[in-house]
Motif scaffolding. Structure first.
Motif, PDB file in Angstrom:
ATOM      1  N   GLU A 118       0.830  -1.204   0.000  1.00 27.21           N
ATOM      2  CA  GLU A 118       0.000   0.000   0.000  1.00 27.21           C
ATOM      3  C   GLU A 118       0.866   1.255   0.000  1.00 27.21           C
ATOM      4  N   GLU A 119       1.826   1.324   0.936  1.00 32.20           N
ATOM      5  CA  GLU A 119       2.687   2.503   0.988  1.00 32.20           C
ATOM      6  C   GLU A 119       3.528   2.635  -0.276  1.00 32.20           C
ATOM      7  N   VAL A 120       4.039   1.506  -0.765  1.00 32.77           N
ATOM      8  CA  VAL A 120       4.894   1.529  -1.947  1.00 32.77           C
ATOM      9  C   VAL A 120       4.108   2.044  -3.153  1.00 32.77           C
ATOM     10  N   VAL A 121       2.900   1.521  -3.330  1.00 32.47           N
ATOM     11  CA  VAL A 121       2.083   1.917  -4.488  1.00 32.47           C
ATOM     12  C   VAL A 121       1.659   3.377  -4.372  1.00 32.47           C
ATOM     13  N   VAL A 122       1.250   3.816  -3.194  1.00 30.27           N
ATOM     14  CA  VAL A 122       0.851   5.216  -3.012  1.00 30.27           C
ATOM     15  C   VAL A 122       2.009   6.142  -3.388  1.00 30.27           C
ATOM     16  N   TYR A 123       3.196   5.821  -2.915  1.00 32.68           N
ATOM     17  CA  TYR A 123       4.369   6.655  -3.207  1.00 32.68           C
ATOM     18  C   TYR A 123       4.672   6.680  -4.702  1.00 32.68           C
ATOM     19  N   ARG A 124       4.686   5.517  -5.340  1.00 27.83           N
ATOM     20  CA  ARG A 124       5.044   5.446  -6.759  1.00 27.83           C
ATOM     21  C   ARG A 124       3.981   6.117  -7.640  1.00 27.83           C
ATOM     22  N   ILE A 125       2.711   5.941  -7.319  1.00 31.74           N
ATOM     23  CA  ILE A 125       1.657   6.530  -8.151  1.00 31.74           C
ATOM     24  C   ILE A 125       1.691   8.048  -8.062  1.00 31.74           C
ATOM     25  N   ASN A 126       1.906   8.589  -6.884  1.00 32.31           N
ATOM     26  CA  ASN A 126       2.007  10.040  -6.759  1.00 32.31           C
ATOM     27  C   ASN A 126       3.213  10.577  -7.532  1.00 32.31           C
ATOM     28  N   LYS A 127       4.330   9.821  -7.500  1.00 32.10           N
ATOM     29  CA  LYS A 127       5.502  10.220  -8.286  1.00 32.10           C
ATOM     30  C   LYS A 127       5.180  10.188  -9.773  1.00 32.10           C
TER      31      LYS A 127
END
Length: 239
Positions: A8-17
């Motif tokens: 969840e944290e990994v995907v949230v970070y990458r999608i915002n980037k």
């Protein structure tokens, strides 16, 4: 017991980037990057990426390893671009609304919390899912208000959801905690070329001390399959 998906944290970070990178190059196909569209994209990726669950605090220590894995990044980025494109072309009506309007409004007063109401619409000749039907939930002759604006009423049936529908009625104030009350709902189903179907049902609830802000998918009210017949077929059957 607490179980957490590190992705969840990994995907949230990458999608915002990814959103920021796409905005920087002024991609013509990016039509919106509001919070709701970003959350839709995050959900799109999480539903397609392998989860990595942890239970203890020690498990969280693996988060850095996951975030720095080049293959994980590549997989998320590929799915992320697909998701951003899809969400940009199929934006939901409420996508620009404030996030507060898209979540359940909490209350500490006694209320009747409703379960989700789910069912399927079938074609009367084939008994296959009927696509393009409009399903509406009413009570006392009025459309039922949903828990938040992300839930539609009426709602359409689609091929992607195999003719199913779901509603989550908004909690209703109660006089006191522990009060029992019966509620009557009616489902109306229409579809071009088919005879309309209505189905009325009751559910009895006991009031609770506060509004449940999180959906509990284990608590739902399953409605019998509703079958629609083509108008001419039904007329022939009645003759």
């Amino acid at each position: 017991m607490n179980v957490h998906n590190l992705m969840e944290e990994v995907v949230v970070y990458r999608i915002n980037k990814l959103y920021e990178q796409v905005k920087e190059v002024n991609a013509s196909w990016l039509t919106c990057d509001c919070e709701n569209c970003r959350l839709d994209t995050i959900s799109y990726v999480l539903n397609r990426i392998q989860p990595k669950y942890v239970v203890s605090g020690r498990g969280v220590l693996h988060a850095r390893d996951v975030m720095e894995d080049p293959q994980v990044k590549a997989d998320i980025d590929a799915l992320g671009i697909d998701g951003i494109r899809i969400v940009s072309t199929t934006k939901r009506p409420f996508h620009t609304s404030p996030r507060k309007s898209c979540t359940v409004q909490l209350s500490s007063s006694p209320v009747f919390n409703f379960p989700t109401i789910q069912g399927s619409i079938l074609e009367g000749n084939t008994f296959e899912p009927l696509i393009g039907a409009v399903v509406k939930l009413t009570a006392d002759g009025k459309d039922v208000t949903m828990a938040d604006m992300t839930w539609a009423n009426p709602v359409n049936t689609f091929a992607s959801t195999k003719g199913t529908y779901s509603f989550w009625p908004k909690a209703i104030d109660a006089g006191k905690e522990g009060e029992t009350k019966k509620f009557t709902f009616t489902i109306h189903v229409t579809c071009p070329g088919y005879d309309e179907v209505t189905y009325t049902f009751d559910t009895t609830l006991t009031s609770e001390s506060f509004v449940k802000g999180e959906l509990d998918t284990t608590v739902s009210l399953k409605i019998m399959d509703l079958v629609l017949f083509k108008s001419e077929i039904k007329n022939e059957m009645d003759e």
